[in-house]
Design an enzyme around this catalytic site. Structure first.
Site, short mmCIF file in Angstrom:
data_model
loop_
_atom_site.label_atom_id
_atom_site.label_comp_id
_atom_site.label_asym_id
_atom_site.label_seq_id
_atom_site.Cartn_x
_atom_site.Cartn_y
_atom_site.Cartn_z
N ASP A 36 0.83 -1.22 0.00
CA ASP A 36 0.00 0.00 0.00
C ASP A 36 0.86 1.27 0.00
O ASP A 36 1.94 1.29 0.60
CB ASP A 36 -0.90 -0.02 1.25
CG ASP A 36 -1.97 1.05 1.18
OD1 ASP A 36 -2.24 1.57 0.08
OD2 ASP A 36 -2.53 1.39 2.24
N ASN A 84 -10.66 -3.57 -5.98
CA ASN A 84 -9.90 -2.61 -6.81
C ASN A 84 -10.53 -2.35 -8.19
O ASN A 84 -10.16 -1.39 -8.87
CB ASN A 84 -8.45 -3.07 -6.99
CG ASN A 84 -7.59 -2.88 -5.76
OD1 ASN A 84 -6.63 -3.60 -5.52
ND2 ASN A 84 -7.93 -1.89 -4.94
C1 FPP Z 1 -2.22 0.10 -3.12
O1 FPP Z 1 -1.66 1.39 -3.15
C2 FPP Z 1 -1.66 -0.70 -4.18
C3 FPP Z 1 -2.36 -1.36 -5.13
C4 FPP Z 1 -3.83 -1.37 -5.19
C5 FPP Z 1 -1.67 -2.11 -6.19
C6 FPP Z 1 -0.43 -2.86 -5.78
C7 FPP Z 1 0.26 -3.22 -7.04
C8 FPP Z 1 1.59 -3.17 -7.25
C9 FPP Z 1 2.57 -2.90 -6.19
C10 FPP Z 1 2.17 -3.37 -8.60
C11 FPP Z 1 1.63 -4.48 -9.43
C12 FPP Z 1 1.97 -5.82 -8.93
C13 FPP Z 1 2.53 -6.79 -9.67
C14 FPP Z 1 2.61 -8.15 -9.12
C15 FPP Z 1 3.09 -6.55 -10.97
P1 FPP Z 1 -2.60 2.63 -3.48
O2 FPP Z 1 -2.64 2.84 -4.93
O3 FPP Z 1 -3.94 2.42 -2.85
O4 FPP Z 1 -1.81 3.78 -2.76
P2 FPP Z 1 -2.43 5.03 -2.02
O5 FPP Z 1 -3.22 4.50 -0.85
O6 FPP Z 1 -1.24 5.81 -1.59
O7 FPP Z 1 -3.28 5.76 -3.02
#
Ligand code: FPP
Length: 260
Positions: A36, A84
């Site tokens: 996250d 998501n």
């Molecule tokens: C949450 O951060 C993260 C996600 C919903 C996606 C996680 C994906 C990756 C790290 C990359 C893709 C993975 C692979 C296996 C290729 P957020 O976007 O909610 O962050 P925020 O809370 O700061 O907005």
């Protein structure tokens, strides 16, 4: 920190990063990470959210290397939840593209590290090209034994439990089991990856302190560790801090400590 704790780990105060006597760490067999903070990481740098996700995907390589260093056998990461899909279409598209790119581009590095790849989640609910990537990555890495990387994609803990209940209901309907034969063990065998041990430690960076529908059944007795560092910056120092904290935990699983 108490003097007792100080003697357990050799910290040298001149260095910012604690120097740990690694032989004193208790190493979990399975850690799970909620990746996250990608969006906030990008925002701080005035970059688009997609750049944050790219940096997050890059950091997954670092996590694998660091977990390999400590001899952790299973690492599960939350890459895309069943919730998501509600993000803007362009962001969902970015995450799907990154997924495809990741497992094709980094496979030689995963091979070099001896990392087997598996997926958990409602995979049949994913586009066909993503299902194909999952199959390719799983089939091509089956022989690797150093570590297993489990990627939770289109994963939701509640959905996993509902789908296990549906499988059991079908077995009752078909007469292969009776409802009073259903035990916790049998239930667990109907989850997505029944052969994988439950996570010992669940880590969430980025300052949020909740598990957000991740490993709801499997994480019932997991230790939790939260960090303020955003996922793309979560490195060896943070992993080591989590392991130091885990080492100090007294896991009783509802029983009593040995000394009581
Ligand atoms: C949450 O951060 C993260 C996600 C919903 C996606 C996680 C994906 C990756 C790290 C990359 C893709 C993975 C692979 C296996 C290729 P957020 O976007 O909610 O962050 P925020 O809370 O700061 O907005």
């Amino acid at each position: 920190m108490s003097s007792n704790e100080e003697s357990k780990f050799s910290f040298f105060s001149r260095k910012k990063t604690p120097v740990i006597d690694e032989s004193k760490l208790k190493i979990p067999q399975h850690i799970a990470v909620i990746m996250d903070g990608n969006g906030r990481w990008a925002k701080k740098r005035m970059l688009p959210r997609s750049a944050g996700h790219r940096a997050g995907a890059d950091n997954l390589k670092t996590l694998c290397k660091n977990c390999g260093h400590y001899g952790i056998k299973y690492v599960t990461v939350y890459a895309f939840s069943t919730e998501n899909w509600s993000r803007p279409e362009s962001e969902v598209h970015t995450l799907m593209e990154l997924f495809v790119e990741y497992f094709d581009r980094y496979d030689p590095e995963l091979e070099q590290e001896g990392i087997r790849v598996r997926f958990t989640g409602d995979l049949l609910g994913l586009p066909q090209n993503i299902q194909d990537v999952c199959k390719r990555a799983e089939e091509g890495s089956k022989h690797r034994t150093r570590m297993t990387l489990i990627v939770a994609f289109n994963y939701g803990g509640r959905r996993e439990i509902v789908q296990a209940a549906q499988k059991l209901a079908q077995q009752v309907k078909a007469g292969t089991i009776t409802e009073d034969e259903i035990t916790e063990d049998m239930f667990a065998k109907n989850l997505y990856l029944p052969d994988v041990p439950d996570p010992d430690l669940i880590i969430r960076p980025s300052g949020e302190e909740r598990t957000s529908n991740f490993l709801v059944w499997e994480g019932a007795y997991s230790e939790l560790w939260f960090s303020d560092v955003l996922w793309p910056d979560f490195g060896m120092k943070e992993l080591t801090e989590a392991l130091v904290a885990y080492t100090k935990r007294d896991r009783r699983f509802g029983g009593l400590s040995e000394e009581k």
